[in-house]
Design an enzyme around this catalytic site. Sequence first.
Site, PDB file in Angstrom:
ATOM      1  N   ARG A 200       0.781  -1.199   0.004  1.00 40.28           N
ATOM      2  CA  ARG A 200       0.072   0.037   0.039  1.00 40.28           C
ATOM      3  C   ARG A 200       0.758   1.046   0.019  1.00 40.28           C
ATOM      4  NH1 ARG A 200      -5.143   0.592   1.217  1.00 40.28           N
ATOM      5  NH2 ARG A 200      -5.487  -1.342   1.831  1.00 40.28           N
TER       6      ARG A 200
ATOM      7  N   MET B  69     -11.824   3.568  -3.983  1.00 38.41           N
ATOM      8  CA  MET B  69     -12.045   2.428  -3.268  1.00 38.41           C
ATOM      9  C   MET B  69     -10.743   1.975  -2.700  1.00 38.41           C
ATOM     10  SD  MET B  69     -15.267   2.469  -3.724  1.00 38.41           S
ATOM     11  CE  MET B  69     -15.857   0.869  -3.043  1.00 38.41           C
ATOM     12  N   ARG B  70      -9.808   2.903  -2.119  1.00 42.03           N
ATOM     13  CA  ARG B  70      -8.750   2.546  -1.473  1.00 42.03           C
ATOM     14  C   ARG B  70      -8.570   3.283  -0.011  1.00 42.03           C
ATOM     15  NH1 ARG B  70      -5.788  -1.794  -2.550  1.00 42.03           N
ATOM     16  NH2 ARG B  70      -3.835  -0.760  -2.236  1.00 42.03           N
TER      17      ARG B  70
ATOM     18  N   HIS C 275     -19.428  10.173   0.972  1.00 43.77           N
ATOM     19  CA  HIS C 275     -19.825   8.843   1.305  1.00 43.77           C
ATOM     20  C   HIS C 275     -21.358   8.669   1.454  1.00 43.77           C
ATOM     21  CE1 HIS C 275     -19.392   5.114   3.776  1.00 43.77           C
ATOM     22  NE2 HIS C 275     -20.413   6.001   4.587  1.00 43.77           N
TER      23      HIS C 275
ATOM     24  N   ASN D 100     -13.669  13.693   1.110  1.00 41.36           N
ATOM     25  CA  ASN D 100     -14.297  12.325   0.637  1.00 41.36           C
ATOM     26  C   ASN D 100     -15.950  12.607   0.322  1.00 41.36           C
ATOM     27  OD1 ASN D 100     -14.452   9.607  -0.548  1.00 41.36           O
ATOM     28  ND2 ASN D 100     -15.078   8.914   1.509  1.00 41.36           N
TER      29      ASN D 100
END
Length: 217
Positions: A68, A93-94, A118, A116
């Site tokens: 990562r 999606m990380r 959500h 972000n």
Amino acid sequence: MERKLRLAVLISGGGSNLQAILNACEQPEYPAEVVVVASNRRSAHGLQRARSAGIPAIAMPHKDYPDRSSHERQIISEIERYNIDLLVLAGYMRVVTSVMIDRFFNRAKSLPGVMNIHPADTRAYQGAHGYEYALGLLPENPNRLKQTWITVHFVDAGVDTGPIIYQAPVPVKPNDTIDTLRDRGLAIEHQIYPLVIQWYAENRIILVSDQVHIRSV
Ligand code: GRF
């Protein structure tokens, strides 16, 4: 006009939120511009959306990196060349680590520099499949909600745990399927993400002790 806020957008998929941001940026008075888009998936349709808008679009599949942190370091080195002010996660999606979060802290504004969106209330549900959560399709919540939320938040080292900037409700209708609810929710996402980015650019977001206040104009 003052210098526009320079955005990097990270995506993994269709990029409809990216498109909403690109559309907002086409308005001459909008105070931000997308300067680079990157994806961990080569096939992400959002990369095409960026290229169609004449914006550099970089694919960096995480599978090409041993871990990562090396993947994240590569993303940082690719996008920091664009001198960005805000990193916008739009269906990325990380999980991002504190290395990324610290690197993009916005010192000029004294604000976190990673944001972000959500598709749920982050206080109630974190992680993927927010619309499925609202429909009672996940073990975490077998009950269908009457209303769900879209949350725009700063990113911290947790998963969907950072300070909430803005939330908008989405009604859940009795005959909703995952597709109808997602379509209704995405239409709201596409309104509020460009709006919150605009507030950020206009210095209207104040963060005190993890609580966000929005200054009125
Ligand atoms: C959106 O529902 C967003 O809230 C979530 O992932 C989805 C991305 O959709 N984080 P798109 O790629 O922007 O169409």
